[in-house]
Motif scaffolding. Structure first.
Motif, short mmCIF file in Angstrom:
data_model
loop_
_atom_site.label_atom_id
_atom_site.label_comp_id
_atom_site.label_asym_id
_atom_site.label_seq_id
_atom_site.Cartn_x
_atom_site.Cartn_y
_atom_site.Cartn_z
N MET A 24 26.43 -16.24 9.90
CA MET A 24 26.20 -15.37 8.77
C MET A 24 24.79 -16.33 8.02
N PRO A 25 23.57 -15.72 7.81
CA PRO A 25 22.62 -16.66 7.31
C PRO A 25 22.72 -17.19 5.77
N GLU A 26 22.31 -18.14 5.23
CA GLU A 26 22.45 -18.60 3.96
C GLU A 26 21.45 -17.86 3.02
N PHE A 27 20.25 -17.58 3.73
CA PHE A 27 19.02 -17.28 3.01
C PHE A 27 19.19 -15.59 2.50
N ILE A 28 18.53 -15.29 1.48
CA ILE A 28 18.87 -13.72 1.35
C ILE A 28 17.50 -13.03 1.76
N ALA A 29 17.80 -12.14 2.66
CA ALA A 29 16.76 -11.35 3.44
C ALA A 29 15.94 -10.53 2.28
N ARG A 30 15.03 -9.95 2.81
CA ARG A 30 13.83 -9.53 1.71
C ARG A 30 13.73 -7.94 2.42
N LEU A 31 13.39 -7.02 1.33
CA LEU A 31 12.96 -5.72 1.37
C LEU A 31 11.75 -5.60 2.36
N PHE A 32 11.79 -4.53 3.33
CA PHE A 32 10.70 -4.04 3.78
C PHE A 32 10.43 -2.54 3.95
N LEU A 33 9.67 -1.95 3.23
CA LEU A 33 9.76 -0.53 2.78
C LEU A 33 8.71 0.31 3.62
N ILE A 34 9.45 1.30 4.22
CA ILE A 34 8.44 2.03 4.83
C ILE A 34 8.44 3.58 4.37
N THR A 35 6.95 3.98 4.15
CA THR A 35 6.93 5.23 3.51
C THR A 35 7.11 6.55 4.65
N PRO A 36 7.38 7.53 3.83
CA PRO A 36 7.48 8.72 4.49
C PRO A 36 5.79 8.96 5.25
N VAL A 37 5.72 9.92 6.24
CA VAL A 37 4.45 10.12 6.67
C VAL A 37 3.50 10.83 5.48
N LEU A 38 2.70 10.29 5.02
CA LEU A 38 1.96 10.92 3.86
C LEU A 38 0.44 11.58 4.30
N THR A 39 0.10 12.42 3.48
CA THR A 39 -1.27 12.91 3.66
C THR A 39 -2.28 12.69 2.63
N GLU A 40 -1.55 12.55 1.15
CA GLU A 40 -2.55 12.25 0.13
C GLU A 40 -1.36 11.35 -0.95
N ALA A 41 -2.18 10.65 -1.71
CA ALA A 41 -1.50 9.65 -2.59
C ALA A 41 -0.79 10.39 -3.68
N PRO A 42 -1.80 11.04 -4.54
CA PRO A 42 -1.28 11.20 -5.99
C PRO A 42 0.18 11.93 -6.06
N SER A 43 0.62 12.74 -5.50
CA SER A 43 2.03 13.11 -5.48
C SER A 43 3.18 12.05 -5.36
N PHE A 44 2.68 11.02 -4.51
CA PHE A 44 3.71 9.90 -4.14
C PHE A 44 3.66 8.79 -5.06
N VAL A 45 2.46 8.55 -5.76
CA VAL A 45 2.23 7.02 -6.57
C VAL A 45 3.28 6.85 -7.37
N GLU A 46 3.68 7.85 -8.25
CA GLU A 46 4.90 7.68 -9.16
C GLU A 46 6.03 7.13 -8.72
N GLN A 47 6.50 7.96 -7.63
CA GLN A 47 7.76 7.52 -6.86
C GLN A 47 7.60 5.91 -6.35
N PHE A 48 6.49 5.72 -5.82
CA PHE A 48 5.98 4.42 -5.17
C PHE A 48 6.21 3.36 -6.21
N ALA A 49 5.44 3.57 -7.17
CA ALA A 49 5.27 2.40 -8.27
C ALA A 49 7.02 2.34 -8.73
N ALA A 50 7.61 3.11 -9.12
CA ALA A 50 9.00 3.22 -9.53
C ALA A 50 9.95 2.43 -8.65
N ALA A 51 9.60 2.66 -7.33
CA ALA A 51 10.51 1.92 -6.32
C ALA A 51 9.97 0.51 -6.31
#
Length: 223
Positions: free
Chosen positions: A1-28
């Motif tokens: 069991m590792p003593e380091f804290i693993a870090r997050l690697f976030l994968i977005t959904p498949v996107l076709t444009e940014a505006p509708s996703f930006v607010e959700q992205f920034a909040a995350a």
């Protein structure tokens, strides 16, 4: 069991444009320490893809997260992204390494065989990923992913990203030695919202590291 804290690697959904996703992205990104974001875009229009990536890159930069482009080193260079994620070994990976290194990140996934993973790790890459969905959305079993992560973490120095299909997978992946835990639909599809899901994942990773440190201290005291 590792003593380091693993870090997050976030994968977005498949996107076709940014505006509708930006607010959700920034909040995350505001809710947790996210090391990397892999942007999956689904537009064939070059101008639209660049606009999408530049907008998301500005948000990622504000929150200290590296932004990676999925499978296109040329596009990653055009939008000044932090790096690129490639599928499999071969000429495309070699081209990405030549184009992006040493200044930018090159990661590699879709490694079905151990030999493929070792070949990728012998190149100038920054991480390997195990367990992520393929282009058709098919996933290996989580047992297969855990086996591969543990094998890699015990032998190799190149960092390992383990893909968590659900939040319940975070703890075993961290215990197996993954330096990064990748979340996709497990975060974006959580009915409580991505910030809650990411917070739960970070708590799980922190708990694994704390347990490992406690175990190490106990062993040291008994020696």
């Amino acid at each position: 069991m590792p003593e380091f804290i693993a870090r997050l690697f976030l994968i977005t959904p498949v996107l076709t444009e940014a505006p509708s996703f930006v607010e959700q992205f920034a909040a995350a990104l505001s809710s947790a320490d996210v090391a990397c974001v892999l942007v999956r875009h689904g537009t064939r229009d070059d101008r639209a893809a660049k606009a999408l990536l530049r907008e998301l890159a500005s948000v990622a930069q504000l929150h200290g997260a590296a932004l990676l482009v999925d499978g296109d080193p040329r596009l990653a260079a055009h939008v000044d992204a932090d790096g690129v994620h490639m599928d499999g070994i071969g000429d495309d990976l070699a081209e990405a390494i030549e184009r992006m290194k040493p200044d930018r990140i090159v990661g590699c996934g879709s490694l079905q065989l151990r030999d493929e993973a070792m070949t990728a790790g012998e190149g100038d890459i920054d991480y390997v990923m195990f367990g992520e969905p393929d282009r058709d959305g098919a996933l290996p079993t989580q047992a297969e992913t855990l086996e591969r992560v543990q094998w890699w973490a015990e032998i190799f120095n190149v960092p390992c990203v383990g893909f968590a299909q659900t939040l319940a997978d975070v703890t075993p992946l961290a215990e197996a030695g993954a330096e990064f835990i990748a979340l996709g639909e497990a975060a974006w599809g959580d009915p409580r919202g991505a910030p809650v899901a990411l917070g739960e994942a970070v708590d799980a990773m922190r708990a694994v590291a704390m347990a490992a440190r406690a175990a190490a201290a106990s062993e040291g005291a008994g020696a």
